[in-house]
Motif scaffolding. Sequence first.
Motif, PDB file in Angstrom:
ATOM      1  N   LEU A  33       0.824  -1.215   0.000  1.00  0.00           N
ATOM      2  CA  LEU A  33       0.000   0.000   0.000  1.00  0.00           C
ATOM      3  C   LEU A  33       0.852   1.256   0.000  1.00  0.00           C
ATOM      4  N   LEU A  34       2.104   1.126   0.416  1.00  0.00           N
ATOM      5  CA  LEU A  34       3.006   2.283   0.414  1.00  0.00           C
ATOM      6  C   LEU A  34       3.313   2.747  -1.002  1.00  0.00           C
ATOM      7  N   LEU A  35       3.034   1.891  -2.002  1.00  0.00           N
ATOM      8  CA  LEU A  35       3.247   2.287  -3.391  1.00  0.00           C
ATOM      9  C   LEU A  35       2.188   3.262  -3.878  1.00  0.00           C
ATOM     10  N   LEU A  36       1.042   3.289  -3.205  1.00  0.00           N
ATOM     11  CA  LEU A  36      -0.048   4.182  -3.598  1.00  0.00           C
ATOM     12  C   LEU A  36       0.183   5.588  -3.069  1.00  0.00           C
ATOM     13  N   PRO A  37      -0.307   6.596  -3.785  1.00  0.00           N
ATOM     14  CA  PRO A  37      -0.289   7.951  -3.216  1.00  0.00           C
ATOM     15  C   PRO A  37      -1.058   7.978  -1.896  1.00  0.00           C
ATOM     16  N   GLU A  38      -0.658   8.821  -1.002  1.00  0.00           N
ATOM     17  CA  GLU A  38      -1.247   8.819   0.344  1.00  0.00           C
ATOM     18  C   GLU A  38      -2.751   9.041   0.313  1.00  0.00           C
TER      19      GLU A  38
END
Length: 211
Positions: A33-38
């Motif tokens: 999920l860290l790959l997604l924009p916040e």
Amino acid sequence: MRKYFVTGLLILVPLAITLWVLNLIITTMDQSLLLLPERWRPAVLFGYNLPGAGAVLTVLIIFVTGLLTRNFIGKRLVYAWELLLTRIPIVSSIYSSVKQVSDTLFSSSGNAFRKAMLVQYPRQGSWTIAFLTGVPGGDVKNHLVGDYISVYVPTTPNPTSGFFLMMPRSDAIELDMTVDEALKYIVSMGVVSPEYVVAASKNLKAVPPQI
């Protein structure tokens, strides 16, 4: 009381370990999920974290990557990407080694880790289970006289570590059991024999679901 306690352990311990392993896998995959924009993360969109959302995202990324690289353009992009990585010092050696291992393991035409073998290790008269990984290559085969095979001897109860051996094919016996059955036999330190695994699976299929 002792019998009831042991019965409870036999039921709850496998369940607890299974849930712990699943939680570990899902928690690790949730890091994707860290790959997604916040602003696109579940914690921001819904106000709370969704356990397993990262696992779904990981599976989706793997599927889309495989889908995109199956066509001509995708293959050319992968080729250019790999060509770039092979020109980077240190990275090239690591990537090439990992890719060769993964291509061998996941190739549908290969025999790596698809056959369980019975070999004598660590000395004559002591037998253990090993997995066929291939045949010796490179300059190694020039120094071996006869028909040799390469095998991986896993440790117990952790089969992810082990020993790589090259031995005459005549010294290894191919077993009539699947890799899954052999792994269960190794992890259980010989307690769960292949016959028990087969019988247990048949009993589970024979028991009708309770409504």
